[in-house]
Design a protein around this motif. Structure first.
Motif, short mmCIF file in Angstrom:
data_model
loop_
_atom_site.label_atom_id
_atom_site.label_comp_id
_atom_site.label_asym_id
_atom_site.label_seq_id
_atom_site.Cartn_x
_atom_site.Cartn_y
_atom_site.Cartn_z
N ASP A 13 -24.84 55.93 56.26
CA ASP A 13 -24.48 55.83 57.66
C ASP A 13 -25.12 56.95 58.47
O ASP A 13 -25.44 58.01 57.94
N PHE A 14 -25.31 56.71 59.76
CA PHE A 14 -25.77 57.76 60.67
C PHE A 14 -25.31 57.46 62.08
O PHE A 14 -24.92 56.34 62.40
N ARG A 15 -25.37 58.49 62.91
CA ARG A 15 -25.14 58.37 64.35
C ARG A 15 -26.30 59.05 65.05
O ARG A 15 -26.59 60.22 64.77
N ARG A 17 -28.53 59.06 69.08
CA ARG A 17 -28.52 58.65 70.49
C ARG A 17 -29.77 57.84 70.80
O ARG A 17 -30.85 58.13 70.30
N GLU A 23 -24.56 56.66 72.06
CA GLU A 23 -24.52 56.89 70.62
C GLU A 23 -24.58 55.56 69.87
O GLU A 23 -23.89 54.61 70.22
N HIS A 25 -23.93 54.07 66.17
CA HIS A 25 -23.32 54.32 64.87
C HIS A 25 -23.72 53.15 63.97
O HIS A 25 -23.29 52.02 64.21
N LEU A 26 -24.55 53.42 62.97
CA LEU A 26 -25.11 52.35 62.14
C LEU A 26 -24.04 51.42 61.59
O LEU A 26 -24.18 50.20 61.63
N TYR A 27 -22.95 51.98 61.10
CA TYR A 27 -21.94 51.14 60.45
C TYR A 27 -21.18 50.24 61.44
O TYR A 27 -20.46 49.35 61.02
N ASP A 28 -21.39 50.44 62.74
CA ASP A 28 -20.82 49.52 63.73
C ASP A 28 -21.49 48.16 63.68
O ASP A 28 -21.00 47.20 64.26
#
Length: 153
Positions: A13-15, A17, A23, A25-28
């Motif tokens: 996972d990462f966050r 901008r 932002e 958020h990959l897991y979103d």
């Protein structure tokens, strides 16, 4: 930490901008396929062509339940100006600026000597498992048709 990613493994996972400072958020994005299109630097010819090819295929990506991101170590303000220059309206250009190249480094594609990521495409499936990973020579434009074929499977 800097091991190259492998097909079948769950992506880390990462966050980051995007060019609008929002932002990401990959897991979103679980439930969608995700194309992470790494490029060394904004404002360079091949990188511009790579990002424009993503933008040109935005509707097809949507049809294929896919979100595409362009990622480089450039700062958010640079990404914003570059997106405007290229006419990027749909594709989100992510800034892996600080900690410098951390996401590229995590995926084993950061070039320490040059301080940039390699040119690479990573595709993850709806469960965040890597289904495609390919690095390209710096001067070579990734074949968008190959990416689309993988997404259609």
């Amino acid at each position: 930490m800097t091991n190259e990613i492998k097909i079948g493994e769950t992506i880390q996972d990462f966050r980051l901008r995007d060019q609008k400072r929002d932002e990401v958020h990959l897991y979103d994005f679980k439930g969608k396929k995700v194309l992470l299109s790494f490029h060394p630097l904004a404002w360079t010819k091949v990188c511009a062509e790579q990002m424009k090819s993503l933008e040109e295929n935005h509707e097809l990506f949507t049809e294929l339940n896919t979100v595409a991101f362009g990622i480089s170590v450039d700062s958010t303000p640079s990404k914003k100006a570059w997106a405007k220059e290229l006419g990027i309206m749909h594709i989100r250009l992510l800034s892996d600026f600080w900690p410098h190249g951390e996401v590229a480094r995590t995926h084993g594609i950061f070039k320490e000597k040059e301080g940039v990521s390699e040119r690479a495409n990573i595709i993850i499936d709806e469960d965040q498992k890597v289904i495609f990973f390919k690095k390209y020579p710096g001067h070579e434009l990734p074949d968008i048709k190959e990416i689309i074929e993988v997404l259609k499977k």
